[in-house]
Design a protein around this motif. Structure first.
Motif, PDB file in Angstrom:
ATOM      1  N   MET A  44       0.801  -1.266  -0.238  1.00  9.70           N
ATOM      2  CA  MET A  44       0.023   0.066  -0.135  1.00  9.70           C
ATOM      3  C   MET A  44       0.866   1.157  -0.167  1.00  9.70           C
ATOM      4  O   MET A  44       0.574   2.247  -0.720  1.00  9.70           O
ATOM      5  N   LEU A  45       1.956   1.239   0.840  1.00  4.75           N
ATOM      6  CA  LEU A  45       2.853   2.539   1.120  1.00  4.75           C
ATOM      7  C   LEU A  45       3.457   2.699  -0.426  1.00  4.75           C
ATOM      8  O   LEU A  45       3.873   3.837  -0.763  1.00  4.75           O
ATOM      9  N   ILE A  46       3.921   1.461  -1.107  1.00  5.07           N
ATOM     10  CA  ILE A  46       4.620   1.710  -2.461  1.00  5.07           C
ATOM     11  C   ILE A  46       3.577   2.202  -3.556  1.00  5.07           C
ATOM     12  O   ILE A  46       4.034   3.179  -4.354  1.00  5.07           O
ATOM     13  N   ALA A  47       2.232   1.960  -3.471  1.00  7.06           N
ATOM     14  CA  ALA A  47       1.166   2.397  -4.354  1.00  7.06           C
ATOM     15  C   ALA A  47       0.990   3.947  -4.088  1.00  7.06           C
ATOM     16  O   ALA A  47       1.059   4.876  -4.913  1.00  7.06           O
ATOM     17  N   TRP A  48       1.030   4.167  -2.557  1.00  6.64           N
ATOM     18  CA  TRP A  48       1.017   5.595  -2.295  1.00  6.64           C
ATOM     19  C   TRP A  48       2.148   6.453  -2.764  1.00  6.64           C
ATOM     20  O   TRP A  48       2.028   7.620  -3.365  1.00  6.64           O
ATOM     21  N   LEU A  49       3.258   5.835  -2.591  1.00  4.50           N
ATOM     22  CA  LEU A  49       4.590   6.657  -3.075  1.00  4.50           C
ATOM     23  C   LEU A  49       4.429   6.800  -4.551  1.00  4.50           C
ATOM     24  O   LEU A  49       4.741   8.059  -4.959  1.00  4.50           O
ATOM     25  N   LEU A  50       4.129   5.817  -5.299  1.00  6.95           N
ATOM     26  CA  LEU A  50       4.016   5.959  -6.718  1.00  6.95           C
ATOM     27  C   LEU A  50       3.004   7.096  -7.224  1.00  6.95           C
ATOM     28  O   LEU A  50       3.399   7.882  -7.989  1.00  6.95           O
ATOM     29  N   ALA A  51       2.186   7.092  -6.409  1.00 14.33           N
ATOM     30  CA  ALA A  51       0.882   7.868  -7.057  1.00 14.33           C
ATOM     31  C   ALA A  51       1.196   9.544  -6.605  1.00 14.33           C
ATOM     32  O   ALA A  51       1.142  10.224  -7.417  1.00 14.33           O
ATOM     33  N   CYS A  79      -4.318   9.322 -10.440  1.00 19.16           N
ATOM     34  CA  CYS A  79      -3.423   9.163  -9.323  1.00 19.16           C
ATOM     35  C   CYS A  79      -4.080   9.456  -8.074  1.00 19.16           C
ATOM     36  O   CYS A  79      -3.942   8.304  -7.297  1.00 19.16           O
ATOM     37  N   VAL A  80      -5.073  10.254  -8.056  1.00 18.59           N
ATOM     38  CA  VAL A  80      -5.953  10.401  -6.806  1.00 18.59           C
ATOM     39  C   VAL A  80      -6.759   9.035  -6.610  1.00 18.59           C
ATOM     40  O   VAL A  80      -7.034   8.730  -5.434  1.00 18.59           O
ATOM     41  N   GLY A  81      -7.172   8.369  -7.686  1.00 17.50           N
ATOM     42  CA  GLY A  81      -7.987   7.304  -7.574  1.00 17.50           C
ATOM     43  C   GLY A  81      -7.475   6.062  -7.099  1.00 17.50           C
ATOM     44  O   GLY A  81      -7.731   5.274  -6.157  1.00 17.50           O
ATOM     45  N   SER A  82      -6.058   5.968  -7.553  1.00 17.50           N
ATOM     46  CA  SER A  82      -4.931   5.000  -7.177  1.00 17.50           C
ATOM     47  C   SER A  82      -4.735   5.179  -5.854  1.00 17.50           C
ATOM     48  O   SER A  82      -4.661   4.037  -4.804  1.00 17.50           O
ATOM     49  N   LEU A  83      -4.723   6.456  -5.122  1.00 14.56           N
ATOM     50  CA  LEU A  83      -4.414   6.489  -3.856  1.00 14.56           C
ATOM     51  C   LEU A  83      -5.608   6.053  -2.878  1.00 14.56           C
ATOM     52  O   LEU A  83      -5.453   5.366  -1.923  1.00 14.56           O
ATOM     53  N   ILE A  84      -6.867   6.406  -3.298  1.00 16.09           N
ATOM     54  CA  ILE A  84      -7.985   6.147  -2.693  1.00 16.09           C
ATOM     55  C   ILE A  84      -8.056   4.631  -2.507  1.00 16.09           C
ATOM     56  O   ILE A  84      -8.521   4.111  -1.742  1.00 16.09           O
ATOM     57  N   MET A  85      -8.178   3.953  -3.871  1.00 17.39           N
ATOM     58  CA  MET A  85      -8.340   2.668  -3.656  1.00 17.39           C
ATOM     59  C   MET A  85      -7.124   1.522  -3.035  1.00 17.39           C
ATOM     60  O   MET A  85      -7.646   0.867  -2.349  1.00 17.39           O
ATOM     61  N   SER A  86      -6.104   2.215  -3.173  1.00 14.73           N
ATOM     62  CA  SER A  86      -4.994   1.181  -2.146  1.00 14.73           C
ATOM     63  C   SER A  86      -5.359   1.546  -0.666  1.00 14.73           C
ATOM     64  O   SER A  86      -4.643   0.415  -0.032  1.00 14.73           O
ATOM     65  N   THR A  87      -5.903   2.354  -0.438  1.00 11.96           N
ATOM     66  CA  THR A  87      -6.424   2.615   0.971  1.00 11.96           C
ATOM     67  C   THR A  87      -7.234   1.434   1.631  1.00 11.96           C
ATOM     68  O   THR A  87      -7.131   1.218   2.863  1.00 11.96           O
ATOM     69  N   ALA A  88      -7.838   0.820   0.526  1.00 11.00           N
ATOM     70  CA  ALA A  88      -8.572  -0.395   1.007  1.00 11.00           C
ATOM     71  C   ALA A  88      -7.955  -1.473   1.624  1.00 11.00           C
ATOM     72  O   ALA A  88      -8.351  -2.285   2.480  1.00 11.00           O
ATOM     73  N   GLN A 120     -11.600   3.262  -7.851  1.00  8.48           N
ATOM     74  CA  GLN A 120     -11.882   2.613  -8.923  1.00  8.48           C
ATOM     75  C   GLN A 120     -12.775   3.493  -9.890  1.00  8.48           C
ATOM     76  O   GLN A 120     -12.344   3.694 -10.911  1.00  8.48           O
ATOM     77  N   ILE A 121     -13.886   3.960  -9.444  1.00  8.95           N
ATOM     78  CA  ILE A 121     -14.733   4.836 -10.477  1.00  8.95           C
ATOM     79  C   ILE A 121     -13.794   5.967 -10.747  1.00  8.95           C
ATOM     80  O   ILE A 121     -14.148   6.464 -11.879  1.00  8.95           O
ATOM     81  N   VAL A 122     -13.054   6.774  -9.876  1.00  7.29           N
ATOM     82  CA  VAL A 122     -12.562   7.895  -9.980  1.00  7.29           C
ATOM     83  C   VAL A 122     -11.340   7.681 -11.395  1.00  7.29           C
ATOM     84  O   VAL A 122     -11.260   8.336 -12.220  1.00  7.29           O
ATOM     85  N   THR A 123     -10.702   6.712 -10.912  1.00  4.13           N
ATOM     86  CA  THR A 123      -9.675   5.999 -12.130  1.00  4.13           C
ATOM     87  C   THR A 123     -10.177   5.705 -13.373  1.00  4.13           C
ATOM     88  O   THR A 123      -9.817   6.406 -14.606  1.00  4.13           O
ATOM     89  N   PHE A 124     -11.371   4.851 -13.390  1.00  2.22           N
ATOM     90  CA  PHE A 124     -11.790   4.634 -14.710  1.00  2.22           C
ATOM     91  C   PHE A 124     -12.603   5.721 -15.342  1.00  2.22           C
ATOM     92  O   PHE A 124     -12.698   5.940 -16.608  1.00  2.22           O
ATOM     93  N   SER A 125     -13.188   6.631 -14.632  1.00  6.81           N
ATOM     94  CA  SER A 125     -13.943   7.754 -15.237  1.00  6.81           C
ATOM     95  C   SER A 125     -13.277   8.720 -15.898  1.00  6.81           C
ATOM     96  O   SER A 125     -13.400   9.218 -16.838  1.00  6.81           O
ATOM     97  N   ALA A 126     -11.979   8.767 -15.297  1.00  2.69           N
ATOM     98  CA  ALA A 126     -10.770   9.858 -15.738  1.00  2.69           C
ATOM     99  C   ALA A 126     -10.303   9.243 -16.960  1.00  2.69           C
ATOM    100  O   ALA A 126     -10.171  10.083 -17.966  1.00  2.69           O
ATOM    101  N   LEU A 127      -9.969   7.987 -17.068  1.00  5.76           N
ATOM    102  CA  LEU A 127      -9.603   7.519 -18.273  1.00  5.76           C
ATOM    103  C   LEU A 127     -10.666   7.483 -19.428  1.00  5.76           C
ATOM    104  O   LEU A 127     -10.204   7.628 -20.600  1.00  5.76           O
ATOM    105  N   PHE A 128     -11.962   7.233 -18.865  1.00  6.31           N
ATOM    106  CA  PHE A 128     -13.348   7.257 -19.995  1.00  6.31           C
ATOM    107  C   PHE A 128     -13.150   8.730 -20.475  1.00  6.31           C
ATOM    108  O   PHE A 128     -13.209   8.805 -21.745  1.00  6.31           O
ATOM    109  N   THR A 129     -13.081   9.746 -19.646  1.00  6.45           N
ATOM    110  CA  THR A 129     -13.343  11.112 -20.161  1.00  6.45           C
ATOM    111  C   THR A 129     -12.202  11.415 -21.090  1.00  6.45           C
ATOM    112  O   THR A 129     -12.413  12.056 -22.034  1.00  6.45           O
ATOM    113  N   LYS A 130     -10.882  11.037 -20.489  1.00  9.08           N
ATOM    114  CA  LYS A 130     -10.016  11.473 -21.320  1.00  9.08           C
ATOM    115  C   LYS A 130     -10.082  10.840 -22.880  1.00  9.08           C
ATOM    116  O   LYS A 130      -9.606  11.485 -23.686  1.00  9.08           O
TER     117      LYS A 130
END
Length: 209
Positions: A44-51, A79-88, A120-130
């Motif tokens: 989780m910390l690695i995911a946070w650090l990368l994001a 990046c924000v979506g990845s941070l939130i998701m990895s907190t699970a 997940q939805i923040v990440t995928f919605s950003a990808l969809f909109t982009k």
């Protein structure tokens, strides 16, 4: 165990009418191994650090031509979506062996789907909109707001389902017997109607993806 007798009120030794719990020695609780917990928290910390590193890089290079053309706002949302998701991972990494109470574990279980699905939805919605804006680049001057409408819809629907789930039948902590002699138990997060809510949430994710 204790059985209620219709039409009678039993007063127990402590003066209350609530039956005391039977005394049992649990030989195996199957508590989460500290090593497994440590691995999960490190990941989780690695995911946070990368994001966070990616967010810092996007901020530092915000005026770069390539970053600007890549629509940095949506990259930040990923990046924000990845941070939130990895907190699970954090909310799923504890049990009584770590000194957490049932109330604390209930709260952790309830928060887990919020972190996972919102991230997940923040990440995928950003990808969809982009992607939507890239495919409609020739109308980029007018499609910014319309392109964000699906992402807003997906997020609103996700939050609505999560709110109803939390209000009606939230994920809570329970310890279940899996063997009577000798007594063996295991702890888990449980919701009586899990797939009634998780199913539609996964459907929203698949649609957004």
């Amino acid at each position: 165990g204790w059985e209620d007798v219709v039409g009678t009120t039993i007063v127990y030794r402590d003066g209350s009418t609530t039956a005391p719990r039977t005394t049992r020695e649990v030989f195996e609780k199957n508590l989460l191994d500290p090593g497994v917990r440590a691995i999960g928290l490190v990941l989780m910390l690695i995911a946070w650090l990368l994001a966070l590193t990616a967010l810092a890089g996007l901020t530092y290079l915000r005026k770069d031509y390539v970053i600007a053309r890549a629509q940095a706002f949506f990259l930040r949302l990923i990046c924000v979506g990845s941070l939130i998701m990895s907190t699970a991972i954090f909310t799923l990494s504890w049990d009584e062996g770590a000194g957490w109470t049932d109330r604390q574990l209930d709260l952790a279980c309830t928060l887990t789907p919020w972190f996972f699905f919102v991230g997940q939805i923040v990440t995928f919605s950003a990808l969809f909109t982009k992607l939507w804006r890239v495919l409609n680049a020739e109308r980029s001057a007018t499609c910014a707001v319309p392109a964000s409408a699906p992402a807003t819809f997906f997020m609103a629907l996700t939050l609505l389902i999560l709110t109803v789930w939390t209000a009606i039948d939230p994920w809570t902590w329970e310890r279940v017997d899996i063997r009577d002699v000798p007594i063996e138990t295991f702890g888990r997060c449980r919701s009586s109607h899990l797939w009634a809510f998780a199913g539609p949430l996964f459907a929203v994710l698949v649609t957004a993806a």
